[in-house]
Design an enzyme around this catalytic site. Structure first.
Site, PDB file in Angstrom:
ATOM      1  N   HIS A 176       0.860  -1.187   0.000  1.00 41.69           N
ATOM      2  CA  HIS A 176       0.000   0.000   0.000  1.00 41.69           C
ATOM      3  C   HIS A 176       0.893   1.233   0.000  1.00 41.69           C
ATOM      4  O   HIS A 176       1.769   1.382   0.861  1.00 41.69           O
ATOM      5  CB  HIS A 176      -0.922   0.016   1.217  1.00 41.69           C
ATOM      6  CG  HIS A 176      -1.887   1.165   1.212  1.00 41.69           C
ATOM      7  ND1 HIS A 176      -3.131   1.081   0.627  1.00 41.69           N
ATOM      8  CD2 HIS A 176      -1.778   2.425   1.694  1.00 41.69           C
ATOM      9  CE1 HIS A 176      -3.761   2.239   0.768  1.00 41.69           C
ATOM     10  NE2 HIS A 176      -2.949   3.071   1.403  1.00 41.69           N
ATOM     11  N   CYS A 177       0.681   2.099  -0.977  1.00 41.22           N
ATOM     12  CA  CYS A 177       1.521   3.286  -1.128  1.00 41.22           C
ATOM     13  C   CYS A 177       0.745   4.523  -0.679  1.00 41.22           C
ATOM     14  O   CYS A 177      -0.282   4.859  -1.282  1.00 41.22           O
ATOM     15  CB  CYS A 177       1.965   3.447  -2.580  1.00 41.22           C
ATOM     16  SG  CYS A 177       2.973   4.916  -2.862  1.00 41.22           S
ATOM     17  N   PRO A 178       1.196   5.219   0.356  1.00 38.62           N
ATOM     18  CA  PRO A 178       0.486   6.416   0.803  1.00 38.62           C
ATOM     19  C   PRO A 178       0.587   7.575  -0.182  1.00 38.62           C
ATOM     20  O   PRO A 178      -0.242   8.477  -0.159  1.00 38.62           O
ATOM     21  CB  PRO A 178       1.164   6.758   2.132  1.00 38.62           C
ATOM     22  CG  PRO A 178       2.521   6.144   2.043  1.00 38.62           C
ATOM     23  CD  PRO A 178       2.357   4.912   1.213  1.00 38.62           C
ATOM     24  N   ASN A 195      -2.207   6.949  -2.420  1.00 34.06           N
ATOM     25  CA  ASN A 195      -3.403   6.617  -1.641  1.00 34.06           C
ATOM     26  C   ASN A 195      -4.098   5.380  -2.203  1.00 34.06           C
ATOM     27  O   ASN A 195      -5.317   5.298  -2.253  1.00 34.06           O
ATOM     28  CB  ASN A 195      -4.379   7.805  -1.609  1.00 34.06           C
ATOM     29  CG  ASN A 195      -5.424   7.649  -0.516  1.00 34.06           C
ATOM     30  OD1 ASN A 195      -5.167   7.022   0.515  1.00 34.06           O
ATOM     31  ND2 ASN A 195      -6.598   8.201  -0.731  1.00 34.06           N
ATOM     32  N   HIS A 196      -3.309   4.439  -2.637  1.00 36.38           N
ATOM     33  CA  HIS A 196      -3.808   3.205  -3.239  1.00 36.38           C
ATOM     34  C   HIS A 196      -2.784   2.113  -2.994  1.00 36.38           C
ATOM     35  O   HIS A 196      -1.640   2.374  -2.622  1.00 36.38           O
ATOM     36  CB  HIS A 196      -3.989   3.382  -4.746  1.00 36.38           C
ATOM     37  CG  HIS A 196      -5.417   3.481  -5.184  1.00 36.38           C
ATOM     38  ND1 HIS A 196      -6.408   2.622  -4.774  1.00 36.38           N
ATOM     39  CD2 HIS A 196      -6.021   4.359  -6.030  1.00 36.38           C
ATOM     40  CE1 HIS A 196      -7.544   2.969  -5.342  1.00 36.38           C
ATOM     41  NE2 HIS A 196      -7.343   4.030  -6.098  1.00 36.38           N
TER      42      HIS A 196
END
Length: 393
Positions: A88-90, A93-94
């Site tokens: 999950h990549c902040p 946001n996905h």
């Protein structure tokens, strides 16, 4: 800085240099937007395989109320099962997964190239600017084109630091991404394979674990980087090596889950836990400085809560809180439930172990082991010392 250091209106080379910087910035922005808008590819809720018999080889997701397809994992932040989830990549946001993996890698690549280009421009401009007086006094006025003010020199130094930091940080991330793509593994599958190898080593098994999706580096790269900038297929069925099938990895996951359940220990809360990341006031500084270095959640606990623990550390435990009868009643009546996650880390000193001790009359009796201390907390020094090696019945 670039307009002063190498003005684009002086020559075609200077114009091309400026255009290159704008091109790299545009490509990085485009791939960032595409990675965000495209998304990782979400598995439909209540998904089931075409053949109902195949469900015995798949894990069931309670949140999505369906089965997890091969290479799919549930993201607690997106609250959905993601096809071929990597992480999950902040920033976007996905999750990074089946549909947007290529866009994410292109975003990293062009961001690194643009930042590297920018760091060169800023470094050369900074050098020219601080030597301006030297150039003017030694007859090299044509080199004294960069003029600094207090604000511009501060922004130039900050820009250099940020650009170099982006090159180093994103360079490491891109290296990790390419390394996993070449062997056709995600960050989660790397951990699964490590546990699979360790399981066989521990059991003295001579049969090695064969990872089913490694087709060779060329085919592995083509699965991610193709004309559509998206993986071929539907993200559910995958080509596998000879001797494996679609459920080779999922069977290994089920076996690992079975071992995880076998080492599960039951604990009972004896003092409130706030669920904060740094509970200095309630737990003290020693607990805080020994907190697990992970983004996994912390859970709130109340006295008499029951927790099933699967991971153990000296000062922290990881487990899932068992909902009480009152919570089940609240869910049935659609009333407000307790806030916070039910699965995560919590301080060891706030709980005591519960050991099931079947006797001759009943197998349901439960004996609670408590070691009282002068401040009312459980787990004395001897119990903490033997916490991981103690045998529970």
């Amino acid at each position: 800085m670039n307009s002063m250091w190498w003005p684009p209106n002086e020559s075609f080379a200077a114009f091309a240099h400026q255009a290159l910087f704008l091109l790299l910035s545009t490509l990085a922005t485009f791939n960032y937007i595409m990675a965000t808008v495209t998304g990782p590819g979400l598995l439909p809720k209540q998904w089931q395989p075409k053949d109902p018999k195949d469900t015995e080889w798949l894990q069931y997701c309670k949140q999505c109320e369906g089965y997890k397809a091969p290479r799919s994992h549930h993201c607690r932040k997106c609250n959905r099962c993601v096809k071929k989830m990597d992480h999950h990549c902040p920033w976007i946001n996905h999750c990074v997964g089946w549909a947007n993996h290529a866009y994410f890698c292109y975003f990293l690549l062009f961001s690194i190239l643009g930042s590297l280009h920018g760091s060169v421009v800023l470094s050369c401009s900074f050098y020219r600017g601080i030597h301006r007086y030297y150039y003017l006094t030694h007859g090299m006025a044509y080199l004294a084109s960069v003029q600094f003010t207090i604000g511009s020199i501060v922004m130039c130094i900050l820009g250099m630091g940020l650009a170099i930091g982006v090159v180093i940080g994103l360079g490491m991330l891109l290296f990790i991404q390419l390394k996993t793509i070449i062997i056709n593994q995600t960050g989660i599958e790397l951990w699964i394979v490590e546990k699979a190898i360790y399981r066989r080593y521990k059991a003295d098994s001579y049969e090695p674990f064969v990872y089913p999706y490694d087709l060779g580096w060329r085919l592995n790269l083509r699965q991610v980087f193709n004309d559509e900038c998206q993986k071929r297929g539907d993200g559910i069925e995958w080509p596998v090596v000879k001797g494996c099938d679609q459920y080779t990895l999922t069977r290994e996951q089920l076996a690992q889950k079975q071992e995880k359940r076998a080492r599960t220990r039951v604990y009972k809360c004896i003092s409130p836990v706030s669920g904060r990341w740094m509970p200095i006031c309630s737990q003290g500084w020693r607990i805080c400085i020994n907190a697990p270095c992970t983004d996994e959640p912390r859970i709130r606990l109340q006295p008499d809560d029951i927790i099933k623990v699967t991971r153990f550390r000296r000062h922290w435990l990881f487990g899932e809180r068992v909902p009480s009868e009152l919570e089940h009643t609240a869910v049935a009546q659609k009333r407000r439930q307790r806030k916070g996650p039910i699965r995560g880390w919590f301080p060891r000193r706030s709980v005591v172990a519960i050991t099931e001790m079947p006797d001759s009359d009943s197998s349901d009796d439960v004996k609670t082991i408590k070691t009282s201390t002068s401040n009312g907390h459980s787990h004395g020094k001897q119990q903490q010392r033997n916490g991981l090696s103690k045998k529970y019945m």
